[in-house]
Design an enzyme around this catalytic site. Structure first.
Site: not given
Ligand code: ARG
Length: 595
Positions: A150, A153, A156
């Site tokens: 994905k 963004h 991140h």
């Molecule tokens: N990969 C997730 C996202 O892009 C964020 C992860 C955040 N960390 C977690 N332990 N939930 O939305």
């Protein structure tokens, strides 16, 4: 440490050998507790705060809750005051006492301390500003955590920038830090890609840029799925096989993951960010997911909706949430619950931080609450460091979806900006490198300049300008300070500040302002640890850069005929360079030496 200050009693929690202002605050506290014997020196110390404009330290008398009017108490403190090595004056204004420090000893001690901890540090590494408050404590910091296939963004990117800062900050305070990247590398989207890969995948494109190719495949299958509902059904079946551990369904996925991580490592390196471990949703085991559902069921919080398991957290105002789908596959929330438990087993942390956007406040609150309900004694060690949204992030070609697009755009906007000053541009040795570093600094500073929770609008022009409080301005300030030694070879080698007479600096308010700021840096670091706000460090860096730029014209080095004076000034600038550089590094920025 070469302190020539008279000795003082020790106040617990202070450390004048790493923060010289602690000594000055102790002297103020001593004066107060000597004159108001009902107070211990510790109690008095806790009342010594930074003063407002132009005042070094202020004490609000009512906070001590002593019998007697503030006027009478103030009079006792003031009586027969003689300026000494620490305090030059005390004034009384209503319920406040204002203290001015002895300029000469403040400047001398600040320079000596920075010099000693930078060039003669016991650990061998420059250590001015750092402390040992976290010695023996372990922290896990999870940040960045993009989703494979994905887009990466701006959310991140913010997590990456803030997380990298927190890692540096905790390390600076003596903590044993594990930096984790928790990849979104699991879930139905991989079923989608797997089925789409047969049609759209190319091994060649994959090895060239895995992140981009997987994204493209995902976009294509998602389009197909809109026209044909069967695609999703196939994808779900595929993912189910992955969850069941079928090797034939996992082989490709494993390669995609590896290639994506490889590419990410390169990009993070450009951002001056690294991780101790790449983990991901795929690594979370089944055991604790099942146990969590079971335990919540025992607590009467689970209901069954057409085979799916739902947890009811209404009692804590945290809504209802699905923990397991009807086909038995896990979801994001359940993986986070089990993931936290596994991390506890692995790291036995004193604290664990999740740097995740505030859009996920509810999600984080839900799984924190579930861990509490499961009665894990460490559940209260988890902390969510959240942040607001970034609006309008795009490149000139359109919306940015990948990290490398953002970095390239920053570098190229900066490159054009620099080219406008042709003469200067031609004198730069490596303009590509410099424009990338300055561009990245611009992004980081814009991102960390305000409180985390604020949203902000991405603006290339504003963040990459050399005017105003921007990243380029900070880099420029550092470069200018770095050039000082080069430009004044006749003063080198410079004896350490303890061996020269720095008293001439005490006459300059500019020197005094700079020294006060330099002295406050260890406090800035401690405050940041409490608030988890990089903005305090950014503000400090700008205040220091401003103080330096107002000093250039009057506090000259080149052209000052009195060598002793010139040397003292040069030391002031060199200490400013070292501290500005330290603050920038704390913010994960690489300070430039030339540009
Ligand atoms: N990969 C997730 C996202 O892009 C964020 C992860 C955040 N960390 C977690 N332990 N939930 O939305």
């Amino acid at each position: 440490m070469v302190s020539t200050l008279p000795s003082l009693p020790h106040v617990p929690g202070t450390d004048p050998s790493s923060c010289i202002l602690d000594a000055f605050r102790t002297a103020i506290a001593k004066r107060i507790s000597d004159r108001l014997p009902q107070l211990t020196i510790e109690q008095a110390y806790s009342g010594v705060d930074y003063g407002k404009k132009g005042v070094d330290f202020t004490v609000a008398l009512p906070r001590f809750r002593l019998p007697g009017k503030p006027d009478e108490l103030a009079k006792k403190v003031l009586e027969d005051f003689q300026p000494d090595d620490f305090i030059s004056s005390i004034t009384h204004d209503k319920q406040f006492l204002h203290f001015q420090l002895n300029n000469a000893s403040l400047i001398r001690e600040v320079l000596n301390q920075i010099h000693a901890l930078t060039y003669d540090s016991p650990s061998g590494k420059p250590s001015y500003g750092i402390n040992t408050s976290g010695a023996g404590k372990k922290i896990v910091i999870e940040f960045s955590s993009p989703n494979i296939a994905k887009s990466f963004h701006v959310g991140h990117l913010r997590s990456t920038i803030i997380g990298a800062f927190l890692v540096n900050l905790y390390r600076a305070c003596g903590w044993d830090v594990t930096a984790l990247n928790y990849l979104g590398d699991w879930g139905t989207q991989f079923g989608m890609i797997a089925s789409g890969f047969e049609k759209y995948g190319s091994q060649e494109a994959l090895s060239k840029d895995a992140i981009k190719h997987l994204y493209d495949v995902y976009v294509s299958v998602t389009k197909d799925a809109e026209a044909d509902p069967n695609v999703k059904v196939e994808a779900a079946k595929w993912f189910k096989r992955m969850e069941d551990g079928e090797e034939s369904a996992l082989g490709n996925w494993r390669e995609w993951r590896e290639l994506s991580i490889k590419k990410y490592i390169e990009e993070y390196e450009r951002l001056n960010v690294s991780f101790d471990r790449y983990t991901g949703e795929s690594e979370v085991g089944k055991e604790w997911m099942d146990k969590a559902v079971q335990r919540l069921d025992e607590l009467g919080l689970i209901s069954d909706v057409k085979g799916a398991k739902l947890v009811d957290l209404e009692k804590w105002k945290l809504n209802k949430a699905v923990l397991r789908k009807a086909d038995g596959t896990s979801i994001y929330l359940t993986r986070d619950i089990a993931g936290a438990i596994e991390r506890w087993q692995k790291y036995q942390f004193d604290k664990m931080i999740y740097v995740v956007a505030s859009q996920q406040d509810l999600h984080l609150a839900q799984f924190f609450q579930i861990l509490k309900l499961m009665e894990f004694p460490w559940a209260d060690r988890l902390e969510h460091v959240n942040y607001g949204m970034v609006l309008g992030m795009s490149t000139r070609k359109g919306t940015a979806v990948f990290l490398d697009q953002i970095i390239k755009e920053a570098a190229s906007v900066m490159h054009e900006q620099m080219k406008r000053n042709e003469e200067k541009y031609n004198s730069i040795e490596n303009p590509e490198y410099v424009s990338q570093e300055v561009g990245i600094t611009g992004i980081k500073i814009q991102d960390m300049a305000a409180k985390r929770i604020n949203n902000y609008t991405f603006n290339w022009d504003r963040m990459l300008s050399f005017e105003g409080d921007t990243g380029p301005y900070l880099q420029y300030a550092h470069v200018r300070l770095t050039s000082m030694e080069r430009k004044n070879p006749e003063l080198l080698p410079l004896p350490p500040p303890s061996q020269i007479d720095t008293s001439s600096l005490a006459e300059s308010t500019h020197a005094r302002d700079i020294a006060t700021l330099l002295g406050s840096y260890p406090d800035v670091v401690k405050t940041a640890l409490k608030t988890h706000e990089p903005s305090g460090v950014v503000t400090f860096a700008f205040r220091l850069a401003h103080a330096i730029s107002s000093a250039w014209e009057t506090l000259v080095v080149k052209g000052e005929l009195d060598m002793e004076k010139a040397r003292a000034r040069l030391w002031l600038y060199l200490c400013a360079r070292d501290v500005l550089g330290a603050a920038m590094r704390l913010l994960s920025i690489r300070p430039l030496e030339r540009m």
